[in-house]
Scaffold this motif. Sequence first.
Motif, PDB file in Angstrom:
ATOM      1  N   ASP A  90     -48.110  10.411  36.382  1.00  0.00           N
ATOM      2  CA  ASP A  90     -47.307  10.439  35.547  1.00  0.00           C
ATOM      3  C   ASP A  90     -47.123   9.592  34.706  1.00  0.00           C
TER       4      ASP A  90
ATOM      5  N   ARG B 125     -52.640   9.671  28.901  1.00  0.00           N
ATOM      6  CA  ARG B 125     -53.465  11.164  28.189  1.00  0.00           C
ATOM      7  C   ARG B 125     -52.430  12.797  26.812  1.00  0.00           C
ATOM      8  N   GLN B 126     -51.538  12.286  27.179  1.00  0.00           N
ATOM      9  CA  GLN B 126     -50.648  13.162  26.330  1.00  0.00           C
ATOM     10  C   GLN B 126     -50.514  12.728  24.994  1.00  0.00           C
TER      11      GLN B 126
ATOM     12  N   ARG C 234     -51.042  10.937  33.490  1.00  0.00           N
ATOM     13  CA  ARG C 234     -50.491  12.308  32.720  1.00  0.00           C
ATOM     14  C   ARG C 234     -50.018  11.895  30.933  1.00  0.00           C
ATOM     15  N   LYS C 235     -48.914  10.546  31.077  1.00  0.00           N
ATOM     16  CA  LYS C 235     -47.895   9.983  29.279  1.00  0.00           C
ATOM     17  C   LYS C 235     -49.369   9.608  28.890  1.00  0.00           C
TER      18      LYS C 235
END
Length: 147
Positions: A22, A28-29, A25-26
């Motif tokens: 997670d 990359r976002q 993912r954050k």
Amino acid sequence: MADPGSIPPVLPHELVELSAADFIRKIRQHAFRLDHCYSSTQINLVVDEHKTLIHAHRCEPVLKDDIDSLSSNSSFKDCWSLLGARFPNLMEYCGVVATLFPGTSTVESDFLIMRWEKDLFRKHLSNFGLEGVMQAKQFLFIEQFQH
């Protein structure tokens, strides 16, 4: 647990609740914003320190107690004073994230600063002058986290 698409957490007790997947993912976002501040090598160091923090939280009772005693009311400086020397890249990243990502709290803070800086005697301060005041305040805040 926070939505993986939301703004990344910046305090240690929030980070330990976030899985490594997670956290990545954050990152990359929000890569388009972070690219201005970080190289891929620096991001990898941050990710590695996050994984180490999660492991230390699980395996070191004293560290776990220190982190678990923190709350959302704790200041950034107080929270990271416990861990900053051990996780310097992660702490710096979280300090940058706190200033990069907009939210209502920063807008409210900006308006408070504007009311303070644009008092009766400075009523005719131009927007450019006011922007300089606000950037100077942010610079002083960020400067305290530099090595």
